[in-house]
Design a protein around this motif. Sequence first.
Motif, PDB file in Angstrom:
ATOM      1  N   TRP A  31       0.847  -1.197   0.000  1.00 29.22           N
ATOM      2  CA  TRP A  31       0.000   0.000   0.000  1.00 29.22           C
ATOM      3  C   TRP A  31       0.883   1.247   0.000  1.00 29.22           C
ATOM      4  N   VAL A  32       0.484   2.240  -0.791  1.00 31.99           N
ATOM      5  CA  VAL A  32       1.262   3.479  -0.929  1.00 31.99           C
ATOM      6  C   VAL A  32       0.345   4.679  -0.726  1.00 31.99           C
ATOM      7  N   LEU A  33       0.806   5.627   0.084  1.00 34.12           N
ATOM      8  CA  LEU A  33       0.107   6.895   0.298  1.00 34.12           C
ATOM      9  C   LEU A  33       0.940   8.012  -0.307  1.00 34.12           C
ATOM     10  N   GLY A  57       9.773   9.792  11.899  1.00 31.29           N
ATOM     11  CA  GLY A  57       9.408   9.205  13.184  1.00 31.29           C
ATOM     12  C   GLY A  57       7.985   8.671  13.176  1.00 31.29           C
ATOM     13  N   LEU A  58       7.075   9.409  12.521  1.00 31.65           N
ATOM     14  CA  LEU A  58       5.691   8.954  12.395  1.00 31.65           C
ATOM     15  C   LEU A  58       5.624   7.635  11.644  1.00 31.65           C
ATOM     16  N   ALA A  59       6.335   7.553  10.537  1.00 29.66           N
ATOM     17  CA  ALA A  59       6.336   6.328   9.742  1.00 29.66           C
ATOM     18  C   ALA A  59       6.898   5.159  10.535  1.00 29.66           C
ATOM     19  N   ARG A  60       7.985   5.397  11.220  1.00 28.87           N
ATOM     20  CA  ARG A  60       8.619   4.331  12.001  1.00 28.87           C
ATOM     21  C   ARG A  60       7.683   3.824  13.103  1.00 28.87           C
ATOM     22  N   PRO A 120      -3.356  -1.550   4.727  1.00 31.04           N
ATOM     23  CA  PRO A 120      -3.982  -0.220   4.748  1.00 31.04           C
ATOM     24  C   PRO A 120      -4.153   0.361   6.141  1.00 31.04           C
ATOM     25  N   GLY A 121      -4.172  -0.495   7.169  1.00 30.54           N
ATOM     26  CA  GLY A 121      -4.424  -0.001   8.520  1.00 30.54           C
ATOM     27  C   GLY A 121      -3.407   1.016   8.985  1.00 30.54           C
ATOM     28  N   ALA A 122      -2.138   0.758   8.708  1.00 31.71           N
ATOM     29  CA  ALA A 122      -1.089   1.687   9.135  1.00 31.71           C
ATOM     30  C   ALA A 122      -1.237   3.041   8.463  1.00 31.71           C
ATOM     31  N   LEU A 131      -2.432   9.055   8.080  1.00 31.38           N
ATOM     32  CA  LEU A 131      -2.967  10.198   7.339  1.00 31.38           C
ATOM     33  C   LEU A 131      -3.409  11.364   8.223  1.00 31.38           C
ATOM     34  N   PRO A 132      -4.256  11.174   9.243  1.00 28.31           N
ATOM     35  CA  PRO A 132      -4.654  12.344  10.043  1.00 28.31           C
ATOM     36  C   PRO A 132      -3.490  12.979  10.787  1.00 28.31           C
TER      37      PRO A 132
END
Length: 358
Positions: A140-142, A212-215, A235-237, A242-243
């Motif tokens: 999944w990619v954002l 840091g958020l991604a990690r 998709p859960g992560a 996103l918010p």
Amino acid sequence: MSRCRLGTAVLKVQIGPFFRMYNPFIQSLRAGSNPAALAKFVNHMSAKRAAPLGMRPWAFSPQELTSMMEASHLHYRPFSLPKKTGGERKIHAPEPALKMVQWSLAPFFRTMFTPAICSFGFERGRGIVENARVHVGQDWVLNADIQDFFPSISRPRLKGLFQSDWGPHVSPYMADSLARLVTHQGRLPQGAPSSPVLTNLVAANLDIRLEGLARHFGCRYSRYVDDLTFSAAGPGALREVLPRLLRIVASEGFDLNPKKTRVQPVSMRQGVTGLVLTSQKSGAEPGVSVPREFRRQTRAMLHAWRAHGLDRAAEQVGQSSEEFALSTQGRIAHICHVRCSPEADRMKAELRQLWPSV
């Protein structure tokens, strides 16, 4: 190495190299309070930049620099370039004298921060291909895009950065003067040689926070100029990211373009900075490739060249023969750089037949 706390992240800055390279002129930065001190520093930087290239350095008088700061509209040439996605990109190209000032100052700005490993824009050896490869193998990619990235960076914001504790403690006058020399109508112009490094300086704290958020949620993150990309196994992560991404970006003084924020599952074509991620689940070897449409258009250009000759093929698309030949060569080089393949080899071989001098 020095640290300072900006927002909720710690920004590491390499102070040592700055003092070693520019120590004789540190005082003019720390205590400078007039145009003469500014001219002394700018001329020193001009000489430092020109010497390794065997160029004759420009020398600027205090009056010239004052004019550049107070009448910046006279020192830029505005024009527009079409965007690939539609619309126009406004460019403000500095006139030669101001351009040389900005070019001379760029190495100084570069010493003020250490680029995050997740930052790929305007860094040597780190382009769109390396940026996309970060996300190979993820399902999944954002994608998100910072809206009006360059003009959202204001002169007061740059002045504040130049005066911050983690820098060389630039005096208020010098900080304001440097900020004026690199901005147009109070904003960072797209087209100035100092702007790329300054965007990375301003976005350094954003990168640290988003990494840091991604990690924290087990994702991968990268930034290429104004393009932000997160990827994850599910998709859960990304729903969690996103918010929080919106809040962090806003707190750093930026906005996201809602039209360019999208989530792409592996069942769709996953695009990252103009390239396509391929995976085993889609029946391809995992990696990065050029979009199919780009390759098809390049093959069509080669076919037109072979079938009708260079002059006629160029005329059909409104280009000169030289422009058409160089464009074809550049497209094939891009395809080969992104991913070596039998198709890319065939294109190279056909180009050599059509243009033996290449």
